[in-house]
Design an enzyme around this catalytic site. Structure first.
Site, mmCIF file in Angstrom:
data_model
loop_
_atom_site.group_PDB
_atom_site.id
_atom_site.type_symbol
_atom_site.label_atom_id
_atom_site.label_comp_id
_atom_site.label_asym_id
_atom_site.label_seq_id
_atom_site.Cartn_x
_atom_site.Cartn_y
_atom_site.Cartn_z
ATOM 1 N N ARG A 23 0.815 -1.200 0.000
ATOM 2 C CA ARG A 23 0.000 0.000 0.000
ATOM 3 C C ARG A 23 0.864 1.272 0.000
ATOM 4 O O ARG A 23 1.831 1.379 -0.762
ATOM 5 C CB ARG A 23 -1.006 -0.048 1.165
ATOM 6 C CG ARG A 23 -2.072 -1.149 0.968
ATOM 7 C CD ARG A 23 -2.880 -1.477 2.203
ATOM 8 N NE ARG A 23 -3.701 -0.362 2.669
ATOM 9 C CZ ARG A 23 -4.930 -0.095 2.250
ATOM 10 N NH1 ARG A 23 -5.496 -0.838 1.318
ATOM 11 N NH2 ARG A 23 -5.604 0.923 2.762
ATOM 12 N N ASP A 149 -2.969 11.381 10.385
ATOM 13 C CA ASP A 149 -4.291 11.141 9.810
ATOM 14 C C ASP A 149 -5.122 12.391 10.043
ATOM 15 O O ASP A 149 -4.984 13.029 11.091
ATOM 16 C CB ASP A 149 -4.952 9.929 10.492
ATOM 17 C CG ASP A 149 -6.162 9.400 9.719
ATOM 18 O OD1 ASP A 149 -7.115 10.176 9.496
ATOM 19 O OD2 ASP A 149 -6.158 8.215 9.347
ATOM 20 N N TYR A 162 -8.167 4.683 17.841
ATOM 21 C CA TYR A 162 -7.319 5.041 16.695
ATOM 22 C C TYR A 162 -7.135 6.546 16.610
ATOM 23 O O TYR A 162 -6.015 7.041 16.429
ATOM 24 C CB TYR A 162 -7.938 4.507 15.405
ATOM 25 C CG TYR A 162 -7.234 4.979 14.155
ATOM 26 C CD1 TYR A 162 -6.071 4.359 13.725
ATOM 27 C CD2 TYR A 162 -7.733 6.045 13.413
ATOM 28 C CE1 TYR A 162 -5.409 4.801 12.583
ATOM 29 C CE2 TYR A 162 -7.091 6.482 12.266
ATOM 30 C CZ TYR A 162 -5.923 5.860 11.861
ATOM 31 O OH TYR A 162 -5.262 6.302 10.727
ATOM 32 N N ALA A 165 -4.856 7.783 19.276
ATOM 33 C CA ALA A 165 -3.466 7.415 18.989
ATOM 34 C C ALA A 165 -2.865 8.342 17.938
ATOM 35 O O ALA A 165 -1.708 8.784 18.057
ATOM 36 C CB ALA A 165 -3.398 5.963 18.530
ATOM 37 N N LYS A 166 -3.644 8.661 16.887
ATOM 38 C CA LYS A 166 -3.131 9.557 15.848
ATOM 39 C C LYS A 166 -2.999 10.993 16.366
ATOM 40 O O LYS A 166 -2.093 11.727 15.951
ATOM 41 C CB LYS A 166 -4.028 9.511 14.615
ATOM 42 C CG LYS A 166 -3.853 8.263 13.779
ATOM 43 C CD LYS A 166 -2.436 8.095 13.250
ATOM 44 C CE LYS A 166 -2.340 6.986 12.215
ATOM 45 N NZ LYS A 166 -0.924 6.745 11.783
#
Length: 255
Positions: A23, A149, A162, A165-166
């Site tokens: 990816r 992100d 998530y 965490a970002k």
């Protein structure tokens, strides 16, 4: 970092891309290889895919790429990766923290194991990799790029761990930029809709269309968009540090 490039394979700058087998990570690796870097490609489970990328790069330029296996959940393996890489290449100029877990964690169902997985890959590993390579990167006047992100700032429903965490990853980027200055630049890239999540973490067609309708450029991006942003920060941004570049087609402008 253009002054580091040379025609000698021994003196070429080296870039480590975590999660580089597939990816976006694989495209970043190929792009930096085209720019003259030797590539250290980290993977955890994707050995076959990692070797395929390495073989492709070595066909283009011999002895220019190696694959390194490590489970970044464990500090000992992070430190072993750093030691093995420096033994092999004798240098590191660029660290790309791309490896990342992503899956939903609704509040009612989230587990400690899911917390640890998401925090480890998105926050713990980037910090301890930076720690492990700090002295080498300072010596080389290198740089670190963390893949963040847009949901670090705009939470994605059913993904609270998530997103947290970002968000930590973004603050880590800014903190490391201060801690490692002036020798090392540290920046982040926040992708928007680049590649849809895979398999069980995927989004149905209706959700994908809803996302696309909110993007001013009216389309999803490509891994090459992220790779070009990485290359810009590595080669053409000597006075940029502590910044997060958003690559999302304008999506973060909209509600």
């Amino acid at each position: 970092m253009e002054n580091l490039l040379s025609t000698s394979s021994d003196s070429r700058p080296v870039a480590l891309i975590t999660g580089g087998a597939r990816r976006i990570g694989a495209i970043i690796a190929e792009n930096l290889h085209q720019a003259g870097f030797n590539i250290a490609l980290h993977y955890r489970h994707s050995a076959k895919e990692a070797q395929a990328v390495v073989d492709k790069l070595n066909q283009q330029r011999s002895n220019s790429a190696l694959a390194f296996a490590a489970d970044l959940n464990h500090l000992q393996e992070i430190q072993h990766l750093a030691h093995t890489l420096l033994q092999q290449w004798q240098r590191l100029d660029v660290l790309i923290n791309n490896a990342s877990s992503f899956f939903p964690t609704p509040v009612a169902d989230a587990s400690e194991a899911q917390w640890n997985d998401l925090m480890n890959s998105n926050l713990k590993a980037p910090f301890f990799l930076a720690q492990a390579f700090a002295a080498e990167l300072q010596q080389r006047k290198g740089c670190i790029i963390n893949i963040a992100d847009i949901h670090a700032d705009r939470p994605l429903k059913q993904h609270p761990i998530y997103c947290a965490a970002k968000a930590g990853n973004v603050m880590l980027t800014k903190s490391l930029a201060r801690e490692l200055a002036p020798q090392v630049r540290v920046n982040g890239i926040a992708p928007g809709a680049i590649l849809w999540p895979e398999q069980n973490n995927g989004l149905d067609d209706a959700t994908q269309q809803e996302i696309l309708q909110k993007i001013p450029l009216a389309r999803s991006g490509s891994p090459e968009d992220i790779a070009r942003a990485v290359r810009f920060l590595v080669q053409d941004a000597p006075y940029i540090t502590g910044q997060i570049i958003t690559v999302d087609g304008g999506r973060s402008l909209c509600n």
